[in-house]
Design an enzyme around this catalytic site. Structure first.
Site, PDB file in Angstrom:
ATOM      1  N   LYS A 180     -46.215  41.252  16.310  1.00 18.08           N
ATOM      2  CA  LYS A 180     -45.032  41.954  16.855  1.00 18.08           C
ATOM      3  C   LYS A 180     -43.996  40.882  17.190  1.00 18.08           C
ATOM      4  O   LYS A 180     -44.070  40.219  18.214  1.00 18.08           O
ATOM      5  CB  LYS A 180     -45.447  42.731  18.120  1.00 18.08           C
ATOM      6  CG  LYS A 180     -44.617  43.949  18.401  1.00 18.08           C
ATOM      7  CD  LYS A 180     -43.155  43.667  18.662  1.00 18.08           C
ATOM      8  CE  LYS A 180     -42.908  43.000  19.997  1.00 18.08           C
ATOM      9  NZ  LYS A 180     -41.508  42.526  20.156  1.00 18.08           N
ATOM     10  N   GLU A 256     -48.692  31.174  25.841  1.00 15.02           N
ATOM     11  CA  GLU A 256     -47.815  29.997  25.778  1.00 15.02           C
ATOM     12  C   GLU A 256     -46.512  30.410  26.437  1.00 15.02           C
ATOM     13  O   GLU A 256     -45.776  31.246  25.899  1.00 15.02           O
ATOM     14  CB  GLU A 256     -47.537  29.606  24.316  1.00 15.02           C
ATOM     15  CG  GLU A 256     -48.703  29.015  23.582  1.00 15.02           C
ATOM     16  CD  GLU A 256     -49.091  27.638  24.075  1.00 15.02           C
ATOM     17  OE1 GLU A 256     -48.400  27.063  24.932  1.00 15.02           O
ATOM     18  OE2 GLU A 256     -50.130  27.146  23.608  1.00 15.02           O
ATOM     19  N   CYS A 290     -39.213  25.628  24.615  1.00 18.68           N
ATOM     20  CA  CYS A 290     -39.991  25.717  25.857  1.00 18.68           C
ATOM     21  C   CYS A 290     -40.341  24.353  26.416  1.00 18.68           C
ATOM     22  O   CYS A 290     -40.421  24.177  27.622  1.00 18.68           O
ATOM     23  CB  CYS A 290     -41.257  26.505  25.577  1.00 18.68           C
ATOM     24  SG  CYS A 290     -42.168  25.849  24.171  1.00 18.68           S
ATOM     25  N   GLU A 389     -36.428  28.079  34.670  1.00 15.27           N
ATOM     26  CA  GLU A 389     -36.135  27.817  33.260  1.00 15.27           C
ATOM     27  C   GLU A 389     -34.784  28.452  32.912  1.00 15.27           C
ATOM     28  O   GLU A 389     -34.588  29.651  33.110  1.00 15.27           O
ATOM     29  CB  GLU A 389     -37.241  28.425  32.386  1.00 15.27           C
ATOM     30  CG  GLU A 389     -37.084  28.074  30.930  1.00 15.27           C
ATOM     31  CD  GLU A 389     -38.187  28.670  30.060  1.00 15.27           C
ATOM     32  OE1 GLU A 389     -38.430  29.881  30.155  1.00 15.27           O
ATOM     33  OE2 GLU A 389     -38.791  27.913  29.281  1.00 15.27           O
TER      34      GLU A 389
HETATM   35  P1  NAD Z   1     -39.784  37.238  26.206  1.00 11.27           P
HETATM   36  O1  NAD Z   1     -40.909  37.019  27.152  1.00 11.27           O
HETATM   37  O2  NAD Z   1     -38.616  38.010  26.665  1.00 11.27           O
HETATM   38  O3  NAD Z   1     -40.295  37.981  24.888  1.00 11.27           O
HETATM   39  C1  NAD Z   1     -41.318  37.458  24.077  1.00 11.27           C
HETATM   40  C2  NAD Z   1     -41.939  38.578  23.266  1.00 11.27           C
HETATM   41  O4  NAD Z   1     -42.602  39.483  24.147  1.00 11.27           O
HETATM   42  C3  NAD Z   1     -40.956  39.420  22.461  1.00 11.27           C
HETATM   43  O5  NAD Z   1     -41.543  39.726  21.213  1.00 11.27           O
HETATM   44  C4  NAD Z   1     -40.832  40.688  23.310  1.00 11.27           C
HETATM   45  O6  NAD Z   1     -40.460  41.842  22.579  1.00 11.27           O
HETATM   46  C5  NAD Z   1     -42.233  40.829  23.847  1.00 11.27           C
HETATM   47  N1  NAD Z   1     -42.368  41.603  25.082  1.00 11.27           N
HETATM   48  C6  NAD Z   1     -41.423  41.880  26.015  1.00 11.27           C
HETATM   49  N2  NAD Z   1     -41.965  42.587  27.033  1.00 11.27           N
HETATM   50  C7  NAD Z   1     -43.277  42.733  26.749  1.00 11.27           C
HETATM   51  C8  NAD Z   1     -44.376  43.338  27.431  1.00 11.27           C
HETATM   52  N3  NAD Z   1     -44.238  43.913  28.620  1.00 11.27           N
HETATM   53  N4  NAD Z   1     -45.583  43.297  26.858  1.00 11.27           N
HETATM   54  C9  NAD Z   1     -45.775  42.676  25.661  1.00 11.27           C
HETATM   55  N5  NAD Z   1     -44.771  42.099  24.967  1.00 11.27           N
HETATM   56  C10 NAD Z   1     -43.537  42.119  25.512  1.00 11.27           C
HETATM   57  O7  NAD Z   1     -39.384  35.779  25.700  1.00 11.27           O
HETATM   58  P2  NAD Z   1     -38.160  35.401  24.765  1.00 11.27           P
HETATM   59  O8  NAD Z   1     -36.918  35.557  25.569  1.00 11.27           O
HETATM   60  O9  NAD Z   1     -38.287  36.092  23.456  1.00 11.27           O
HETATM   61  O10 NAD Z   1     -38.446  33.836  24.506  1.00 11.27           O
HETATM   62  C11 NAD Z   1     -38.076  32.833  25.380  1.00 11.27           C
HETATM   63  C12 NAD Z   1     -39.241  32.415  26.244  1.00 11.27           C
HETATM   64  O11 NAD Z   1     -40.342  32.013  25.427  1.00 11.27           O
HETATM   65  C13 NAD Z   1     -38.943  31.221  27.116  1.00 11.27           C
HETATM   66  O12 NAD Z   1     -39.439  31.450  28.418  1.00 11.27           O
HETATM   67  C14 NAD Z   1     -39.705  30.075  26.437  1.00 11.27           C
HETATM   68  O13 NAD Z   1     -40.038  29.030  27.300  1.00 11.27           O
HETATM   69  C15 NAD Z   1     -40.884  30.790  25.918  1.00 11.27           C
HETATM   70  N6  NAD Z   1     -41.517  30.033  24.826  1.00 11.27           N
HETATM   71  C16 NAD Z   1     -42.675  29.367  25.064  1.00 11.27           C
HETATM   72  C17 NAD Z   1     -43.265  28.611  24.061  1.00 11.27           C
HETATM   73  C18 NAD Z   1     -44.547  27.866  24.322  1.00 11.27           C
HETATM   74  O14 NAD Z   1     -45.196  27.480  23.341  1.00 11.27           O
HETATM   75  N7  NAD Z   1     -44.952  27.630  25.566  1.00 11.27           N
HETATM   76  C19 NAD Z   1     -42.681  28.547  22.794  1.00 11.27           C
HETATM   77  C20 NAD Z   1     -41.498  29.233  22.572  1.00 11.27           C
HETATM   78  C21 NAD Z   1     -40.921  29.984  23.601  1.00 11.27           C
END
Ligand code: NAD
Length: 489
Positions: A180, A256, A290, A389
């Site tokens: 997803k 992650e 991240c 962040e």
């Molecule tokens: P997000 O948490 O808003 O969304 C991530 C994913 O989760 C999307 O596909 C979203 O549709 C889905 N999602 C949203 N609500 C959900 C729920 N309740 N249950 C299940 N899935 C749900 O993150 P984002 O804004 O897309 O990405 C940015 C974030 O990702 C930053 O905090 C960044 O640090 C983190 N990130 C971490 C890593 C790592 O390896 N640690 C790598 C890349 C990004």
């Protein structure tokens, strides 16, 4: 790059979404580039059903040779269409073209070799020998098996890197997958789905991809009892919801999450080199990474010099059109993210900070979700902008009073994803040893590699992605204890 909506991949078929379509936007122009299939609850339900059936009723989980063949085929097919993928990635993610030759596209595609090779040589069964702990001589065999159906949920910032770092090992280990992707980057995932359907021998249902505009489709994946494990990358706030939802059916959860990584400069380091590295790191892909270091922790006596040096380095960074091969800092992904970063810039001033450079929209870039590379001065590590962040090209510069104080500041964070230390050998090594983070760069070393496990301490996550540890995240452990011949009672 407009045309027919990109499809979902369910049960081996490329299909439309029950929710119709939704637009995908070029963040550099704010214009829609096309539409993607909008998967709904029924689509996700069918995708999980297809993954369940493929796991339970096929030989996929036992046929290592087929899995290696399919993954090798996928890597070749992605490479054959790399230029199409590159243009989509630049247009949809706003990823600078130069980065698509590395971590945004080419490197993660090439890195698919690692999980395939690991599956080939992995000790799936280990003979633990004969023991008689309860008086019965017993032959013990340790067996590693896939979990079953893995729900993979990804963010938009490095869509290919996160996707391949999940589906590569999950599939190589013998699981089936429902992916997803983030609503902001559906085309990157849908294009991979098309290539899988048209160019590879993955059996139907082994890999399913459901793009959707509604975050609740991700939540549904974490709640479905037919899903055995959830592999999630995204924000810490969403990670908390994923963990809570998965608890209802005691799923294995792999997370992650976010970071607020420190770049520590000791007083015997080359300050100019450190400041140049800190500037290019935080501005890369507009700070949407991240593990990027977003707190620069410098000796108090060098604070003012560091501000000047890092700001000068920031002003040399090429900001703008991601199509331009020289660009390092493109746009933020969306209007929402831009507003969020702007709200943190406003907060920095409200907290008593100042901008040593940046702080607004770059000159001449009136359209697109751009933010100037920004250096915030005059705050301590207690400020919210030093603790939360921001996910933009924003660096907070903090002062330390010696190595121990620098280490204290670096570790004084709810996150623990990564860090950098610049300083002379032994002192830098001592600070590195004390850091509570998953990866440390010392004097410019690179930890990112297919065979290196990546992940966070504290609220930056649970588990490791990539490397052998990342492969084993997708494996269950079984022990078969057989009474040795003649030992039955
Ligand atoms: P997000 O948490 O808003 O969304 C991530 C994913 O989760 C999307 O596909 C979203 O549709 C889905 N999602 C949203 N609500 C959900 C729920 N309740 N249950 C299940 N899935 C749900 O993150 P984002 O804004 O897309 O990405 C940015 C974030 O990702 C930053 O905090 C960044 O640090 C983190 N990130 C971490 C890593 C790592 O390896 N640690 C790598 C890349 C990004």
């Amino acid at each position: 790059m407009t045309g027919a909506p990109t499809p979902l991949l369910i049960g081996g078929a490329l299909v439309g979404g029950g929710g119709g379509v939704f637009p995908t936007i070029n963040p550099a122009t704010e214009e829609p580039i096309g539409v993607a299939a909008d998967g709904d609850t029924a689509d996700l339900d069918r995708a999980v059903g297809a993954a369940r059936t493929a796991f339970d009723s096929s030989d996929w989980c036992r046929d290592t040779a087929l899995r290696v063949h399919c993954l090798d085929q996928l890597r070749d097919a992605l490479n054959a269409e790399i230029e199409t993928l590159r243009e989509i990635t630049i247009a949809e993610v706003g990823a600078p073209r130069a980065l698509t030759h590395r971590g945004q596209l080419q490197t993660p595609v090439d890195d698919l070799r690692f999980p395939a090779a690991t599956a080939k040589s992995y000790p799936w069964q280990v003979d633990l020998g004969i023991a008689a702990p309860m008086g019965v001589p017993t032959l013990r065999t340790l067996v590693r098996e896939p979990y079953g159906v893995v729900g993979a949920i990804t963010p938009w910032n490095f869509p290919h890197q996160v996707t391949f770092a999940k589906i590569g090992p999950a599939l190589a280990a013998g699981n089936t997958v429902v992916l997803k992707p983030a609503p902001d980057t559906p085309w990157c995932a849908a294009e991979v789905g098309r290539i899988i359907a048209e160019k590879t021998d993955f059996p139907p249902g082994v890999i399913n991809i459901v793009t959707a505009s509604d975050h609740r489709i991700g939540a549904q994946l974490t709640q479905d009892p037919r899903v055995d494990a959830v592999s999630f990358t995204g924000s810490t706030a969403t990670g908390r919801s994923v963990m809570a939802a998965a608890a209802q059916t005691i799923k294995k959860v792999f997370l992650e999450l976010g970071g607020k990584s420190a770049f520590v400069v000791l007083d015997d380091a080359d300050l100019a080199a450190a400041c140049a590295a800190a500037a290019s790191t935080v501005a890369m892909h507009a700070g949407q990474g991240c593990a990027l270091t977003t707190r620069l922790v410098v000796p108090r006596e060098s604070y003012s010099d560091a501000l000047d040096m890092v700001s000068a380095a920031m002003s040399r960074i090429a900001v703008g059109d991601p199509n331009d091969p020289k660009t390092l800092c493109g746009p933020l992904i969306s209007a929402k993210q831009r507003a969020r970063v702007q709200s943190y810039l406003d907060l920095a001033i409200a907290e008593g900070g100042t901008f040593h450079c940046g702080g607004g929209r770059p000159a001449g870039l009136d359209r697109g979700f751009f933010i100037e590379p920004t250096v915030i001065a005059g705050l301590t590590n207690e400020a919210r902008v030093a603790r939360e962040e921001i996910f933009g090209p924003v660096l907070v510069v903090l002062a330390h009073d010696g190595d121990a104080d620098a280490l204290r500041i670096a570790n004084d964070s709810p996150y623990g994803l990564s860090a950098t230390v610049f300083g002379s050998g032994e002192r830098a090594a001592r600070v590195a040893a004390g850091l509570r983070v998953g990866t440390v760069n010392v004097n410019g070393g690179t930890w990112y590699c297919a065979d290196v496990p990546f992940g966070g301490y504290k609220q930056s996550g649970v588990g490791r992605e990539m490397g052998l540890a990342g492969f084993e995240e997708y494996l269950e452990t079984k022990v078969v204890a057989t009474a040795a011949p003649g030992a039955q009672r």
